[in-house]
Scaffold this motif. Structure first.
Motif, PDB file in Angstrom:
ATOM      1  N   GLU A 198       0.826  -1.210   0.000  1.00  0.00           N
ATOM      2  CA  GLU A 198       0.000   0.000   0.000  1.00  0.00           C
ATOM      3  C   GLU A 198       0.863   1.266   0.000  1.00  0.00           C
ATOM      4  OE1 GLU A 198      -3.046  -0.007   3.063  1.00  0.00           O
ATOM      5  OE2 GLU A 198      -3.049  -2.195   3.051  1.00  0.00           O
ATOM      6  N   VAL A 199       2.043   1.177   0.609  1.00  0.00           N
ATOM      7  CA  VAL A 199       2.921   2.350   0.671  1.00  0.00           C
ATOM      8  C   VAL A 199       4.229   2.147  -0.099  1.00  0.00           C
ATOM      9  CG1 VAL A 199       2.002   3.310   2.812  1.00  0.00           C
ATOM     10  CG2 VAL A 199       3.779   1.544   2.929  1.00  0.00           C
ATOM     11  N   LEU A 200       4.554   0.915  -0.424  1.00  0.00           N
ATOM     12  CA  LEU A 200       5.714   0.601  -1.266  1.00  0.00           C
ATOM     13  C   LEU A 200       5.203  -0.207  -2.455  1.00  0.00           C
ATOM     14  CD1 LEU A 200       8.447  -0.400   1.370  1.00  0.00           C
ATOM     15  CD2 LEU A 200       8.280   1.743   0.091  1.00  0.00           C
ATOM     16  N   VAL A 201       4.634   0.488  -3.410  1.00  0.00           N
ATOM     17  CA  VAL A 201       3.981  -0.175  -4.542  1.00  0.00           C
ATOM     18  C   VAL A 201       4.989  -1.035  -5.300  1.00  0.00           C
ATOM     19  CG1 VAL A 201       2.707   0.172  -6.687  1.00  0.00           C
ATOM     20  CG2 VAL A 201       2.307   1.691  -4.732  1.00  0.00           C
ATOM     21  N   GLY A 202       4.615  -2.289  -5.523  1.00  0.00           N
ATOM     22  CA  GLY A 202       5.464  -3.195  -6.272  1.00  0.00           C
ATOM     23  C   GLY A 202       6.522  -3.916  -5.469  1.00  0.00           C
ATOM     24  N   VAL A 203       6.620  -3.647  -4.160  1.00  0.00           N
ATOM     25  CA  VAL A 203       7.642  -4.308  -3.351  1.00  0.00           C
ATOM     26  C   VAL A 203       7.385  -5.805  -3.319  1.00  0.00           C
ATOM     27  CG1 VAL A 203       6.398  -4.063  -1.152  1.00  0.00           C
ATOM     28  CG2 VAL A 203       8.901  -4.210  -1.158  1.00  0.00           C
ATOM     29  N   THR A 204       8.450  -6.584  -3.362  1.00  0.00           N
ATOM     30  CA  THR A 204       8.330  -8.037  -3.332  1.00  0.00           C
ATOM     31  C   THR A 204       8.751  -8.571  -1.971  1.00  0.00           C
ATOM     32  OG1 THR A 204      10.594  -8.500  -4.059  1.00  0.00           O
ATOM     33  CG2 THR A 204       8.925  -8.086  -5.783  1.00  0.00           C
ATOM     34  N   VAL A 205       8.448  -9.854  -1.759  1.00  0.00           N
ATOM     35  CA  VAL A 205       8.808 -10.498  -0.496  1.00  0.00           C
ATOM     36  C   VAL A 205      10.328 -10.472  -0.299  1.00  0.00           C
ATOM     37  CG1 VAL A 205       8.792 -12.697   0.739  1.00  0.00           C
ATOM     38  CG2 VAL A 205       6.756 -11.958  -0.493  1.00  0.00           C
ATOM     39  N   GLY A 206      11.075 -10.809  -1.346  1.00  0.00           N
ATOM     40  CA  GLY A 206      12.528 -10.807  -1.237  1.00  0.00           C
ATOM     41  C   GLY A 206      13.100  -9.431  -0.978  1.00  0.00           C
ATOM     42  N   GLU A 207      12.544  -8.418  -1.634  1.00  0.00           N
ATOM     43  CA  GLU A 207      13.010  -7.049  -1.386  1.00  0.00           C
ATOM     44  C   GLU A 207      12.745  -6.626   0.046  1.00  0.00           C
ATOM     45  OE1 GLU A 207      12.324  -5.376  -5.961  1.00  0.00           O
ATOM     46  OE2 GLU A 207      10.816  -5.040  -4.399  1.00  0.00           O
ATOM     47  N   ALA A 208      11.591  -7.020   0.583  1.00  0.00           N
ATOM     48  CA  ALA A 208      11.274  -6.676   1.968  1.00  0.00           C
ATOM     49  C   ALA A 208      12.254  -7.342   2.930  1.00  0.00           C
ATOM     50  CB  ALA A 208       9.842  -7.080   2.297  1.00  0.00           C
ATOM     51  N   LEU A 209      12.596  -8.605   2.666  1.00  0.00           N
ATOM     52  CA  LEU A 209      13.572  -9.292   3.509  1.00  0.00           C
ATOM     53  C   LEU A 209      14.917  -8.579   3.478  1.00  0.00           C
ATOM     54  CD1 LEU A 209      14.309 -11.728   5.298  1.00  0.00           C
ATOM     55  CD2 LEU A 209      14.954 -12.942   3.204  1.00  0.00           C
ATOM     56  N   GLU A 210      15.337  -8.180   2.289  1.00  0.00           N
ATOM     57  CA  GLU A 210      16.622  -7.487   2.157  1.00  0.00           C
ATOM     58  C   GLU A 210      16.602  -6.132   2.863  1.00  0.00           C
ATOM     59  OE1 GLU A 210      19.820  -6.373  -1.380  1.00  0.00           O
ATOM     60  OE2 GLU A 210      18.063  -7.614  -1.826  1.00  0.00           O
ATOM     61  N   ARG A 211      15.453  -5.498   2.953  1.00  0.00           N
ATOM     62  CA  ARG A 211      15.336  -4.216   3.651  1.00  0.00           C
ATOM     63  C   ARG A 211      15.521  -4.377   5.155  1.00  0.00           C
ATOM     64  NH1 ARG A 211      12.348  -0.032   0.620  1.00  0.00           N
ATOM     65  NH2 ARG A 211      11.931   1.027   2.588  1.00  0.00           N
ATOM     66  N   VAL A 212      14.974  -5.456   5.720  1.00  0.00           N
ATOM     67  CA  VAL A 212      14.898  -5.539   7.179  1.00  0.00           C
ATOM     68  C   VAL A 212      15.971  -6.396   7.839  1.00  0.00           C
ATOM     69  CG1 VAL A 212      12.410  -5.145   7.123  1.00  0.00           C
ATOM     70  CG2 VAL A 212      13.257  -7.492   7.206  1.00  0.00           C
ATOM     71  N   ALA A 213      16.468  -7.444   7.176  1.00  0.00           N
ATOM     72  CA  ALA A 213      17.308  -8.430   7.860  1.00  0.00           C
ATOM     73  C   ALA A 213      18.641  -7.877   8.374  1.00  0.00           C
ATOM     74  CB  ALA A 213      17.542  -9.641   6.955  1.00  0.00           C
ATOM     75  N   PRO A 214      19.435  -7.157   7.564  1.00  0.00           N
ATOM     76  CA  PRO A 214      20.724  -6.696   8.082  1.00  0.00           C
ATOM     77  C   PRO A 214      20.593  -5.778   9.299  1.00  0.00           C
ATOM     78  CG  PRO A 214      20.687  -6.586   5.688  1.00  0.00           C
ATOM     79  CD  PRO A 214      19.283  -6.861   6.120  1.00  0.00           C
ATOM     80  N   ALA A 215      19.667  -4.831   9.246  1.00  0.00           N
ATOM     81  CA  ALA A 215      19.475  -3.927  10.379  1.00  0.00           C
ATOM     82  C   ALA A 215      18.968  -4.679  11.600  1.00  0.00           C
ATOM     83  CB  ALA A 215      18.507  -2.805  10.007  1.00  0.00           C
ATOM     84  N   LEU A 216      18.125  -5.683  11.388  1.00  0.00           N
ATOM     85  CA  LEU A 216      17.601  -6.459  12.507  1.00  0.00           C
ATOM     86  C   LEU A 216      18.732  -7.171  13.245  1.00  0.00           C
ATOM     87  CD1 LEU A 216      15.265  -7.586  14.158  1.00  0.00           C
ATOM     88  CD2 LEU A 216      15.003  -9.376  12.419  1.00  0.00           C
TER      89      LEU A 216
END
Length: 266
Positions: A178-196
């Protein structure tokens, strides 16, 4: 190659300098990534690993709730790390802060472990530990489970999921797309995992205190009337330095720490 698999190498390269021995696994289907990593931890495995699944058939949330998971439509993964913090209080809030900051400026945190987007539930966190140490500071394996909706689930499907008998009604769902149009599951994982990984490692060294102000900036309940699952109502006044929810009730200030209490805005 699936979208998740296409991003595994980038996730591994970003994390392994801070976490030697780290591995990433992707499975097409599993009952629950948390359940699997807890099985391994109880069997003695302590190597750091991130386990992601295209689909979970028996995903678990807090208070016995199920987690709605569809292949390509939701990101479900668990991170297992050996940890020995001086105080475990506030770990789930730290995880929430890390995820929210990595995902989008509009993502808020609903104590103790929900990600909210525009007053609707975007995701959830389940933290479990396993180990044999007797002392409070013994090194244990922590398993951090994360579920994030990429597409918005149908409300009827979410409402049909089983929960604890005394749990409050489920919140309407939201999706990251809804706020990141076109984002994929893999892209979301890459966004969050290193910082986590970095934030959980910092929590081990410094506890929740460095994350308290960051949580406050994302706090979805602060300054709002709330109702607890035990019927108590009051005004949410942020969290303590240990991560307890502070609620001003007619009887005075109450610090809520129990994992068996759910909270909703009135």
């Amino acid at each position: 190659m699936s979208d998740l698999l296409a991003h595994v190498e980038s996730v591994w390269q970003a994390v392994v300098p801070d976490l030697p021995g780290f591995t990433v696994e992707v499975l097409p289907s599993i009952d629950s990534t948390n359940t699997e990593l807890m099985r391994r931890a109880r069997a003695g495995a302590m190597d750091p690993v991130l386990l992601a699944a295209e689909q979970q058939t028996a995903g678990r949330g807090r208070l016995g709730k199920a987690w709605h998971s569809r292949a390509g439509q939701s990101l479900t993964f668990s991170l297992a790390l050996p940890l020995a913090p001086a105080d475990w209080s506030g770990l789930s809030l730290t995880v929430g802060v890390s995820l929210a900051e990595s995902l989008h400026p509009d993502v808020r945190l609903k104590w103790p472990n929900d990600l909210w987007l525009h007053e609707r539930k975007l995701g959830g966190i389940l933290v479990e530990t396993a180990g044999t140490g007797d002392s409070a500071t013994a090194r244990r394996t922590v398993v951090v489970g994360v579920g994030i909706n990429i597409a918005r689930p149908e409300s009827a499907a979410v409402g049909a999921l089983a929960g604890a008998p005394n749990a409050l009604p489920p919140v309407a769902p939201a999706g990251l797309a809804e706020v990141l149009v076109g984002v994929t599951v893999g892209e979301a994982l890459e966004r969050v995992a290193p910082a986590l990984v970095r934030d959980v490692q910092r929590f081990e060294r410094e506890g929740f205190a460095p994350f308290a102000a960051r949580f406050a900036r994302r706090d979805a309940l602060s300054g709002r009337a709330v109702r607890l699952s035990d019927g108590v109502e009051g005004m949410a006044e942020g969290v303590s330095r240990q991560g307890a929810l502070q609620v001003l009730t007619p009887q005075g200030l109450r610090e809520v720490t129990s994992a068996e209490v759910s909270v909703r805005p009135c």
